[in-house]
Design a protein around this motif. Structure first.
Motif, PDB file in Angstrom:
ATOM      1  N   MET A   1      -9.357   5.656  -9.764  1.00 15.67           N
ATOM      2  CA  MET A   1      -9.868   6.934  -9.308  1.00 15.67           C
ATOM      3  C   MET A   1      -8.782   7.629  -8.474  1.00 15.67           C
ATOM      4  O   MET A   1      -8.061   6.996  -7.714  1.00 15.67           O
ATOM      5  CB  MET A   1     -11.131   6.725  -8.470  1.00 15.67           C
ATOM      6  N   ILE A   2      -8.677   8.912  -8.603  1.00 20.70           N
ATOM      7  CA  ILE A   2      -7.722   9.698  -7.831  1.00 20.70           C
ATOM      8  C   ILE A   2      -8.368  10.074  -6.498  1.00 20.70           C
ATOM      9  O   ILE A   2      -9.474  10.603  -6.461  1.00 20.70           O
ATOM     10  CB  ILE A   2      -7.291  10.967  -8.596  1.00 20.70           C
ATOM     11  N   ALA A   3      -7.662   9.776  -5.413  1.00 18.54           N
ATOM     12  CA  ALA A   3      -8.183  10.087  -4.076  1.00 18.54           C
ATOM     13  C   ALA A   3      -8.252  11.598  -3.879  1.00 18.54           C
ATOM     14  O   ALA A   3      -7.387  12.340  -4.346  1.00 18.54           O
ATOM     15  CB  ALA A   3      -7.295   9.467  -3.003  1.00 18.54           C
ATOM     16  N   THR A   4      -9.273  12.030  -3.188  1.00 18.18           N
ATOM     17  CA  THR A   4      -9.392  13.425  -2.796  1.00 18.18           C
ATOM     18  C   THR A   4      -8.774  13.555  -1.412  1.00 18.18           C
ATOM     19  O   THR A   4      -9.202  12.883  -0.468  1.00 18.18           O
ATOM     20  CB  THR A   4     -10.865  13.855  -2.756  1.00 18.18           C
ATOM     21  N   THR A   5      -7.755  14.369  -1.297  1.00 19.19           N
ATOM     22  CA  THR A   5      -7.050  14.532  -0.028  1.00 19.19           C
ATOM     23  C   THR A   5      -7.120  15.990   0.424  1.00 19.19           C
ATOM     24  O   THR A   5      -7.348  16.880  -0.396  1.00 19.19           O
ATOM     25  CB  THR A   5      -5.576  14.106  -0.165  1.00 19.19           C
ATOM     26  N   PRO A   6      -6.907  16.225   1.712  1.00 22.19           N
ATOM     27  CA  PRO A   6      -6.936  17.601   2.205  1.00 22.19           C
ATOM     28  C   PRO A   6      -5.658  18.337   1.799  1.00 22.19           C
ATOM     29  O   PRO A   6      -4.740  17.753   1.217  1.00 22.19           O
ATOM     30  CB  PRO A   6      -6.995  17.421   3.723  1.00 22.19           C
ATOM     31  N   GLU A   7      -5.617  19.582   2.155  1.00 21.83           N
ATOM     32  CA  GLU A   7      -4.408  20.354   1.931  1.00 21.83           C
ATOM     33  C   GLU A   7      -3.257  19.730   2.712  1.00 21.83           C
ATOM     34  O   GLU A   7      -3.432  19.286   3.848  1.00 21.83           O
ATOM     35  CB  GLU A   7      -4.643  21.804   2.382  1.00 21.83           C
ATOM     36  N   ALA A   8      -2.088  19.663   2.095  1.00 20.55           N
ATOM     37  CA  ALA A   8      -0.903  19.103   2.757  1.00 20.55           C
ATOM     38  C   ALA A   8      -0.527  19.984   3.949  1.00 20.55           C
ATOM     39  O   ALA A   8      -0.849  21.175   3.957  1.00 20.55           O
ATOM     40  CB  ALA A   8       0.245  19.024   1.763  1.00 20.55           C
ATOM     41  N   PRO A   9       0.102  19.402   4.956  1.00 19.01           N
ATOM     42  CA  PRO A   9       0.697  18.072   4.971  1.00 19.01           C
ATOM     43  C   PRO A   9      -0.268  16.991   5.451  1.00 19.01           C
ATOM     44  O   PRO A   9      -1.205  17.244   6.199  1.00 19.01           O
ATOM     45  CB  PRO A   9       1.852  18.230   5.951  1.00 19.01           C
ATOM     46  N   TYR A  10       0.013  15.786   4.968  1.00 15.89           N
ATOM     47  CA  TYR A  10      -0.634  14.561   5.435  1.00 15.89           C
ATOM     48  C   TYR A  10       0.348  13.434   5.122  1.00 15.89           C
ATOM     49  O   TYR A  10       1.469  13.688   4.690  1.00 15.89           O
ATOM     50  CB  TYR A  10      -2.010  14.346   4.788  1.00 15.89           C
ATOM     51  N   TRP A  11      -0.039  12.213   5.337  1.00 13.18           N
ATOM     52  CA  TRP A  11       0.880  11.076   5.209  1.00 13.18           C
ATOM     53  C   TRP A  11       0.411  10.104   4.141  1.00 13.18           C
ATOM     54  O   TRP A  11      -0.785   9.995   3.879  1.00 13.18           O
ATOM     55  CB  TRP A  11       0.999  10.355   6.553  1.00 13.18           C
ATOM     56  N   ALA A  12       1.358   9.393   3.541  1.00 15.97           N
ATOM     57  CA  ALA A  12       1.064   8.371   2.545  1.00 15.97           C
ATOM     58  C   ALA A  12       1.794   7.086   2.895  1.00 15.97           C
ATOM     59  O   ALA A  12       2.948   7.119   3.330  1.00 15.97           O
ATOM     60  CB  ALA A  12       1.493   8.836   1.155  1.00 15.97           C
ATOM     61  N   MET A  34     -10.280  -5.252   3.441  1.00 15.98           N
ATOM     62  CA  MET A  34      -9.306  -4.306   4.006  1.00 15.98           C
ATOM     63  C   MET A  34      -9.650  -2.872   3.604  1.00 15.98           C
ATOM     64  O   MET A  34      -9.495  -1.945   4.409  1.00 15.98           O
ATOM     65  CB  MET A  34      -7.879  -4.668   3.582  1.00 15.98           C
ATOM     66  N   VAL A  35     -10.118  -2.666   2.387  1.00 12.74           N
ATOM     67  CA  VAL A  35     -10.535  -1.321   1.965  1.00 12.74           C
ATOM     68  C   VAL A  35     -11.717  -0.862   2.813  1.00 12.74           C
ATOM     69  O   VAL A  35     -11.735   0.269   3.320  1.00 12.74           O
ATOM     70  CB  VAL A  35     -10.885  -1.296   0.462  1.00 12.74           C
ATOM     71  N   THR A  36     -12.685  -1.734   2.999  1.00 10.63           N
ATOM     72  CA  THR A  36     -13.852  -1.404   3.828  1.00 10.63           C
ATOM     73  C   THR A  36     -13.416  -1.083   5.251  1.00 10.63           C
ATOM     74  O   THR A  36     -13.868  -0.093   5.840  1.00 10.63           O
ATOM     75  CB  THR A  36     -14.861  -2.576   3.817  1.00 10.63           C
ATOM     76  N   GLU A  48      -5.483   5.011  -3.506  1.00 12.58           N
ATOM     77  CA  GLU A  48      -5.425   4.806  -4.945  1.00 12.58           C
ATOM     78  C   GLU A  48      -4.715   3.476  -5.171  1.00 12.58           C
ATOM     79  O   GLU A  48      -3.808   3.127  -4.415  1.00 12.58           O
ATOM     80  CB  GLU A  48      -4.635   5.920  -5.627  1.00 12.58           C
ATOM     81  N   SER A  49      -5.108   2.758  -6.200  1.00 14.04           N
ATOM     82  CA  SER A  49      -4.493   1.463  -6.462  1.00 14.04           C
ATOM     83  C   SER A  49      -4.399   1.233  -7.954  1.00 14.04           C
ATOM     84  O   SER A  49      -5.294   1.625  -8.709  1.00 14.04           O
ATOM     85  CB  SER A  49      -5.318   0.360  -5.802  1.00 14.04           C
ATOM     86  N   ALA A  50      -3.308   0.593  -8.377  1.00 18.41           N
ATOM     87  CA  ALA A  50      -3.108   0.276  -9.788  1.00 18.41           C
ATOM     88  C   ALA A  50      -2.410  -1.069  -9.901  1.00 18.41           C
ATOM     89  O   ALA A  50      -1.651  -1.457  -9.006  1.00 18.41           O
ATOM     90  CB  ALA A  50      -2.273   1.357 -10.468  1.00 18.41           C
ATOM     91  N   GLN A  51      -2.689  -1.756 -10.999  1.00 16.57           N
ATOM     92  CA  GLN A  51      -2.064  -3.048 -11.257  1.00 16.57           C
ATOM     93  C   GLN A  51      -1.389  -3.005 -12.610  1.00 16.57           C
ATOM     94  O   GLN A  51      -1.904  -2.392 -13.547  1.00 16.57           O
ATOM     95  CB  GLN A  51      -3.112  -4.151 -11.223  1.00 16.57           C
ATOM     96  N   GLY A  52      -0.240  -3.659 -12.690  1.00 14.38           N
ATOM     97  CA  GLY A  52       0.514  -3.677 -13.933  1.00 14.38           C
ATOM     98  C   GLY A  52       0.884  -5.093 -14.341  1.00 14.38           C
ATOM     99  O   GLY A  52       0.354  -6.072 -13.802  1.00 14.38           O
ATOM    100  N   GLU A  53       1.815  -5.187 -15.240  1.00 17.00           N
ATOM    101  CA  GLU A  53       2.257  -6.474 -15.755  1.00 17.00           C
ATOM    102  C   GLU A  53       3.047  -7.246 -14.708  1.00 17.00           C
ATOM    103  O   GLU A  53       3.644  -6.659 -13.805  1.00 17.00           O
ATOM    104  CB  GLU A  53       3.116  -6.259 -16.995  1.00 17.00           C
ATOM    105  N   VAL A  60      -1.546   3.199  -2.732  1.00 20.04           N
ATOM    106  CA  VAL A  60      -1.137   4.306  -1.880  1.00 20.04           C
ATOM    107  C   VAL A  60      -2.336   4.672  -1.025  1.00 20.04           C
ATOM    108  O   VAL A  60      -3.405   4.987  -1.549  1.00 20.04           O
ATOM    109  CB  VAL A  60      -0.682   5.533  -2.707  1.00 20.04           C
ATOM    110  N   SER A  61      -2.151   4.591   0.293  1.00 21.09           N
ATOM    111  CA  SER A  61      -3.213   5.036   1.203  1.00 21.09           C
ATOM    112  C   SER A  61      -2.764   6.322   1.871  1.00 21.09           C
ATOM    113  O   SER A  61      -1.574   6.528   2.109  1.00 21.09           O
ATOM    114  CB  SER A  61      -3.556   3.960   2.237  1.00 21.09           C
TER     115      SER A  61
END
Length: 108
Positions: A1-12, A34-36, A48-53, A60-61
């Motif tokens: 899922m794509i996170a909904t963020t406010p208008e920039a600027p903010y931090w990642a 940790m997410v909770t 947002e989180s993704a896993q690969g090979e 990314v928080s």
């Protein structure tokens, strides 16, 4: 899922890791905790989180400020999870902190 963020600027905070494949059940439980916990932290905007090979994971928080990121880094349960991650969950990781100056996208 794509996170909904406010208008920039903010931090990642970009957490890139290689999962060791060990202690899978404990890892899943810790990650969920940790997410909770992050959701309770002042200044947390989402993630947002993704896993690969090969065990590659990228999470990314998003945060309102550097101060909020520092508070998350110093949170006691998060410190314990970081320690456990180094001991058992990850064979390597890198953390990058960035200020988001511009953000745009598309949704159908």
């Amino acid at each position: 899922m794509i996170a909904t963020t406010p208008e920039a600027p903010y931090w990642a905070v970009i957490f890139t890791a290689i999962f060791s494949g060990r202690e899978e059940a404990e890892y899943a439980e810790t990650a969920e905790a940790m997410v909770t916990l992050a959701h309770t932290m002042p200044g947390f905007l989402g993630y947002e989180s993704a896993q690969g090979e090969g065990g590659l994971e990228i999470t990314v928080s998003y945060w309102e400020s550097e101060d909020a990121i520092r508070a998350w880094k110093r949170q006691a349960d998060h410190i314990a999870a970081q320690k456990r991650g180094r001991e058992a969950f990850y064979s390597a990781y890198t953390i990058r902190v960035a200020r988001v100056e511009r953000a745009y996208g598309f949704r159908a």
